[in-house]
Scaffold this motif. Structure first.
Motif, PDB file in Angstrom:
ATOM      1  N   ASP A  11       0.738  -0.917   0.321  1.00 59.36           N
ATOM      2  CA  ASP A  11      -0.325   0.157  -0.223  1.00 59.36           C
ATOM      3  C   ASP A  11       0.834   1.289  -0.335  1.00 59.36           C
ATOM      4  O   ASP A  11       0.503   2.683  -0.214  1.00 59.36           O
ATOM      5  N   GLY A  12       2.617   0.948   0.273  1.00 55.94           N
ATOM      6  CA  GLY A  12       3.048   2.317   0.264  1.00 55.94           C
ATOM      7  C   GLY A  12       3.315   2.645   1.319  1.00 55.94           C
ATOM      8  O   GLY A  12       4.003   4.143   1.293  1.00 55.94           O
ATOM      9  N   GLU A  13       2.362   2.150   2.401  1.00 57.81           N
ATOM     10  CA  GLU A  13       2.916   3.355   3.737  1.00 57.81           C
ATOM     11  C   GLU A  13       2.876   2.405   4.778  1.00 57.81           C
ATOM     12  O   GLU A  13       3.012   2.875   6.153  1.00 57.81           O
ATOM     13  N   THR A  14       2.107   1.097   5.509  1.00 61.25           N
ATOM     14  CA  THR A  14       2.674   0.338   5.954  1.00 61.25           C
ATOM     15  C   THR A  14       4.214  -0.243   6.001  1.00 61.25           C
ATOM     16  O   THR A  14       3.758  -0.960   5.070  1.00 61.25           O
ATOM     17  N   VAL A  15       4.285  -0.651   6.944  1.00 59.50           N
ATOM     18  CA  VAL A  15       5.925  -1.509   7.542  1.00 59.50           C
ATOM     19  C   VAL A  15       4.702  -2.085   8.651  1.00 59.50           C
ATOM     20  O   VAL A  15       4.949  -0.975   9.787  1.00 59.50           O
ATOM     21  N   HIS A  16       5.447  -3.302   9.083  1.00 57.41           N
ATOM     22  CA  HIS A  16       5.351  -3.762  10.422  1.00 57.41           C
ATOM     23  C   HIS A  16       6.909  -4.416  10.450  1.00 57.41           C
ATOM     24  O   HIS A  16       7.618  -5.341   9.942  1.00 57.41           O
ATOM     25  N   LYS A  17       6.902  -4.161  11.911  1.00 62.33           N
ATOM     26  CA  LYS A  17       8.736  -4.476  12.621  1.00 62.33           C
ATOM     27  C   LYS A  17       7.671  -5.549  13.759  1.00 62.33           C
ATOM     28  O   LYS A  17       7.521  -5.058  15.054  1.00 62.33           O
ATOM     29  N   GLU A  18       8.995  -6.132  13.087  1.00 57.93           N
ATOM     30  CA  GLU A  18       8.568  -7.745  14.344  1.00 57.93           C
ATOM     31  C   GLU A  18      10.273  -7.660  14.831  1.00 57.93           C
ATOM     32  O   GLU A  18      11.236  -8.286  14.197  1.00 57.93           O
ATOM     33  N   THR A  19      10.101  -7.768  16.585  1.00 59.67           N
ATOM     34  CA  THR A  19      11.945  -8.167  17.367  1.00 59.67           C
ATOM     35  C   THR A  19      11.392  -9.967  17.997  1.00 59.67           C
ATOM     36  O   THR A  19      10.660 -10.061  18.420  1.00 59.67           O
TER      37      THR A  19
ATOM     38  N   TYR B   4       5.678  -5.807  18.482  1.00 67.75           N
ATOM     39  CA  TYR B   4       5.933  -5.633  17.012  1.00 67.75           C
ATOM     40  C   TYR B   4       5.328  -4.728  16.946  1.00 67.75           C
ATOM     41  O   TYR B   4       4.232  -3.862  17.890  1.00 67.75           O
ATOM     42  N   LEU B   5       5.283  -3.395  16.248  1.00 73.91           N
ATOM     43  CA  LEU B   5       4.354  -2.250  15.791  1.00 73.91           C
ATOM     44  C   LEU B   5       4.446  -1.992  14.182  1.00 73.91           C
ATOM     45  O   LEU B   5       5.457  -2.542  13.567  1.00 73.91           O
ATOM     46  N   ASN B   6       3.423  -0.858  13.950  1.00 74.51           N
ATOM     47  CA  ASN B   6       3.387  -0.838  12.569  1.00 74.51           C
ATOM     48  C   ASN B   6       3.724   0.985  12.337  1.00 74.51           C
ATOM     49  O   ASN B   6       3.978   1.438  13.155  1.00 74.51           O
ATOM     50  N   ILE B   7       4.703   0.658  11.440  1.00 74.71           N
ATOM     51  CA  ILE B   7       5.217   1.790  10.742  1.00 74.71           C
ATOM     52  C   ILE B   7       4.570   3.001   9.796  1.00 74.71           C
ATOM     53  O   ILE B   7       4.335   2.163   8.817  1.00 74.71           O
ATOM     54  N   LYS B   8       4.083   4.419  10.257  1.00 73.26           N
ATOM     55  CA  LYS B   8       3.709   4.560   8.868  1.00 73.26           C
ATOM     56  C   LYS B   8       4.605   5.408   7.714  1.00 73.26           C
ATOM     57  O   LYS B   8       5.284   6.384   8.327  1.00 73.26           O
ATOM     58  N   THR B   9       4.868   4.841   6.855  1.00 70.92           N
ATOM     59  CA  THR B   9       5.896   5.847   5.736  1.00 70.92           C
ATOM     60  C   THR B   9       5.760   7.019   5.116  1.00 70.92           C
ATOM     61  O   THR B   9       4.849   7.032   4.845  1.00 70.92           O
ATOM     62  N   LYS B  10       6.712   8.246   5.451  1.00 74.62           N
ATOM     63  CA  LYS B  10       6.769   9.638   4.187  1.00 74.62           C
ATOM     64  C   LYS B  10       8.177   9.798   4.054  1.00 74.62           C
ATOM     65  O   LYS B  10       8.818   9.430   4.626  1.00 74.62           O
TER      66      LYS B  10
END
Lengths: 63, 143
Positions: A11-19, B4-10
């Motif tokens: 979608d161009g805006e959402t990145v999921h980060k998991e550790t 975990y978390l979500n990031i909104k990119t710009k």
């Protein structure tokens, strides 16, 4: 040593980060540079058991 | 502990934008660094009739690379520090919202890779074959 995995939605805006595998809050402090580089992060959700593959020792002993 | 978390990119990082553009397909072929102009001070875009447009941009792909009878495509850095795209209505048939979403996704990937590289952290880029959406993933181990 801990692991971080990032998944990028198309979608161009959402990145999921998991550790996983970090001790204490290092999972946050050691990977925060990624949020700083990319944009605005949601509040982190913590789960100490999320990546546990083996059952806990005390449960093993019950069998 | 894990989280975990979500990031909104710009899009705020010019180098990340350039690297993302180099992963994109233009109507004339693969985009390369040689096809991109960068300007500290924004320059005017040129239209399909070789006319100088009022729109100015800091990152420009000239129309000969954009496509037949196309206008320049630009990205201008605005006051809040983000880059905004300038794409003509004619060119937005190819360079549409889907194309731009893909560019934004590659921006996120390339910017995250740059963040790892700056800290000299090795990473692996891959696609999980079980993921139906074929999303790109980055995996790294951190001491």
């Amino acid at each position: 040593m801990g692991q971080v995995i990032m998944v990028f939605d198309w979608d161009g805006e959402t990145v999921h980060k998991e550790t996983k595998g970090f001790t204490g809050k290092k999972c946050v402090t050691k990977t925060k540079f990624l949020e700083d580089a990319l944009g605005t992060a949601s509040d982190p959700k913590f789960n100490s058991d999320a990546f546990r593959e083996e059952p806990k020792e005390e449960y093993k002993n019950l069998n | 502990m894990s989280h975990y978390l979500n990031i909104k990119t710009k899009i705020t990082n010019g180098q990340g934008l350039l690297r993302a553009l180099c992963r994109m397909q233009l109507r004339t072929g693969q985009c390369t660094m040689q096809k991109i102009e960068t300007h500290e001070e924004a320059k005017n875009l040129i239209g399909y009739q070789n006319d100088v447009r009022n729109d100015k941009a800091n990152v420009i792909i000239r129309r000969r690379h954009v496509g037949n009878a196309s206008n320049d495509i630009g990205f201008v850095k605005v006051k809040n520090g983000t880059f905004e795209s300038i794409i003509s209505e004619y060119d937005s048939t190819y360079y549409n919202t889907e194309w731009q979403a893909k560019l934004n996704t590659f921006y996120g990937i390339e910017t995250a890779k740059m963040a790892f590289e700056a800290k000299k952290i090795p990473y692996k880029e891959f696609i999980d074959p079980n993921d139906k959406e074929k999303r790109v993933r980055l995996l790294a181990e951190i001491n």
